[in-house]
Write an enzyme that holds these catalytic residues in place. Sequence first.
Site, PDB file in Angstrom:
ATOM      1  N   HIS A 129       0.810  -1.436  -0.123  1.00 30.00           N
ATOM      2  CA  HIS A 129       0.104  -0.341  -0.418  1.00 30.00           C
ATOM      3  C   HIS A 129       0.438   0.818   0.163  1.00 30.00           C
ATOM      4  O   HIS A 129       0.481   2.596  -0.628  1.00 30.00           O
ATOM      5  CB  HIS A 129      -1.132   0.196   1.223  1.00 30.00           C
ATOM      6  CG  HIS A 129      -1.834  -1.012   1.090  1.00 30.00           C
ATOM      7  ND1 HIS A 129      -2.990  -0.618   0.890  1.00 30.00           N
ATOM      8  CD2 HIS A 129      -2.143  -2.748   1.528  1.00 30.00           C
ATOM      9  CE1 HIS A 129      -3.692  -2.315   0.760  1.00 30.00           C
ATOM     10  NE2 HIS A 129      -3.446  -2.710   1.116  1.00 30.00           N
ATOM     11  N   SER A 147      -3.359  -7.740   0.917  1.00 29.04           N
ATOM     12  CA  SER A 147      -3.593  -8.509   2.129  1.00 29.04           C
ATOM     13  C   SER A 147      -5.116  -8.271   2.227  1.00 29.04           C
ATOM     14  O   SER A 147      -5.492  -9.194   2.691  1.00 29.04           O
ATOM     15  CB  SER A 147      -2.820  -8.385   3.119  1.00 29.04           C
ATOM     16  OG  SER A 147      -1.849  -9.032   2.932  1.00 29.04           O
ATOM     17  N   CYS A 148      -5.500  -7.052   2.208  1.00 25.25           N
ATOM     18  CA  CYS A 148      -6.842  -6.818   2.838  1.00 25.25           C
ATOM     19  C   CYS A 148      -7.730  -7.563   2.110  1.00 25.25           C
ATOM     20  O   CYS A 148      -8.724  -7.906   2.391  1.00 25.25           O
ATOM     21  CB  CYS A 148      -6.995  -5.296   2.444  1.00 25.25           C
ATOM     22  SG  CYS A 148      -5.870  -4.161   3.571  1.00 25.25           S
ATOM     23  N   ARG A 170      -1.445   4.664   2.846  1.00 24.12           N
ATOM     24  CA  ARG A 170      -1.454   5.234   1.575  1.00 24.12           C
ATOM     25  C   ARG A 170      -1.510   6.143   1.827  1.00 24.12           C
ATOM     26  O   ARG A 170      -0.681   7.649   1.174  1.00 24.12           O
ATOM     27  CB  ARG A 170      -2.758   4.699   1.143  1.00 24.12           C
ATOM     28  CG  ARG A 170      -2.746   2.959   0.636  1.00 24.12           C
ATOM     29  CD  ARG A 170      -3.694   2.866  -0.638  1.00 24.12           C
ATOM     30  NE  ARG A 170      -3.930   3.541  -2.117  1.00 24.12           N
ATOM     31  CZ  ARG A 170      -4.113   3.618  -3.169  1.00 24.12           C
ATOM     32  NH1 ARG A 170      -4.429   2.093  -3.242  1.00 24.12           N
ATOM     33  NH2 ARG A 170      -3.884   4.365  -4.035  1.00 24.12           N
TER      34      ARG A 170
END
Length: 452
Positions: free
Chosen positions: A10, A41-42, A306
């Site tokens: 990210h 992974s989210c 992010r």
Amino acid sequence: MKVAVVGSSHGGFEAVRGVLHDFPDAEIDWYEKGDFISFLSCGMELYLQGIVKDVNSVSYATIPGMEEKGVHVRINSDVTNINPKSHTITVVDVNNGKEKTENYDKLILSIGAVPFQLPVPGKDLQNIYAMRGRDWAILLKEAEVKPDIKNVTVVGSGYIGIEAAESFAKAGMHVTIIDLNPSILGTYLDPEFTDILADKLKNEGIDIRLDQSVKEYIGNSDKKVTSVVSTNGDSWDADLVIETAGIRPATKWLDGIVDLNERGLIKTDEYQQTNQTDIFAAGDATEVEFAPTGKKQQIALATNARRQGRSAAHNLNEKLRKTTAVSGSSALHVYDYKFASTGVKDVTAAKCGVKVDSVFVKDTKVPPFVPADHNAEVYFKLTYNPENREIMGAQIMSKMDTTANINTISLAIQQHLTVDDLAYADFFFQPGFDRPWNIMNVAAQKAQDKLD
Ligand code: FAD
């Protein structure tokens, strides 16, 4: 300007995107030690539950797509050392071990974290897995259909553990969750919520073992795990263990190069600059400012990575835009329950070093005359500082999606709003969507009554 970005998850992705936007003439070298860029992974739970079919689609970017934008993508490239004086990095090709030196003008590190492996006897047995990154996603997906895997133990009942437990239970396995805490999701929710969720998981056949940890893994002659022994003396069958007991920053190699805190997190200023002028850092490897307390801590979320990656790119040449403090907002579902939380909870207040009070409200999502197939109960808890009345946190849960309310509270925390600001705040009403008093108004008015 030559910008090197290390890490392609990210924070790294956002940093590259930011540099492309803010410095279109910059040369960008993007280093990733894995063989794939920008895996999320989210999205792993969606993949494990078969909602997303292709593991490679769980990503923000492709190598050809980024190269088309002019980015030099260097996969299988482990950055092992930095010389801030000469502005060079050592890059090891993970396939052949060959080392080379590359230069940079500005360096952005988003090297993230790795799963914590329990240091217990039997830890090296086979079928003890983690849940982070594409390689583990593929192995876990394979495990879901292995006929010899019937009993799964998930170590840790945070977000990731709950995602793992639900995924494997839905895949038809018998799942046991073990956690040191007295309740599941113990750092995200208070007992008013976790009691309901624990009952739900138990009704779905998931065993929950709290207030205990793993003492030992037992294996067979094939060196495969067969059972788990817990610290309170129990043991049970396990053909697969998924350890989701926290993470550690992947920063050992940075010791002495940039300043790290006592937990190994990279220290940055609010512009994501490290103590080395031309080295910036973002993501799970860094400290993040927690808005309710103003203290720096680890808040490992993609949203933070992010935000910080964007900030790092923007501030490369000049300190232009500060990274805002965050409230640690997150959301998840447990079967049909959808919940979100932000800021301080009763269960985390002592650890955060703050004194809080709270109110709990149970209501319906829309007016009670709306029938049950378009309505649902909503549970909401508002946490505040009883001395200055500032909002410190909130939790919400329902079988309908009410989670976006938590974003409002997150902003309220960040802006240091009080329960008085929230009590009569202007929120919309339409019977298909909400109540005349939004549940946040109701809770804040209840807090006023308690305080006055
Ligand atoms: P990481 O994701 O840790 O990635 C670091 C990258 O850098 C890796 O690709 C690694 O190979 C590479 N790297 C490391 N060291 C080097 C080196 N020396 N040289 C070259 N490359 C290197 N967050 C949310 O906000 N919402 C969610 O729903 C959510 N769900 C999650 C579900 C799961 C199962 C997991 C595991 C995490 C979830 N998270 C979620 C957290 C989120 O994934 C992390 O906060 C985020 O990935 C952090 O990004 P990062 O850039 O710091 O680094």
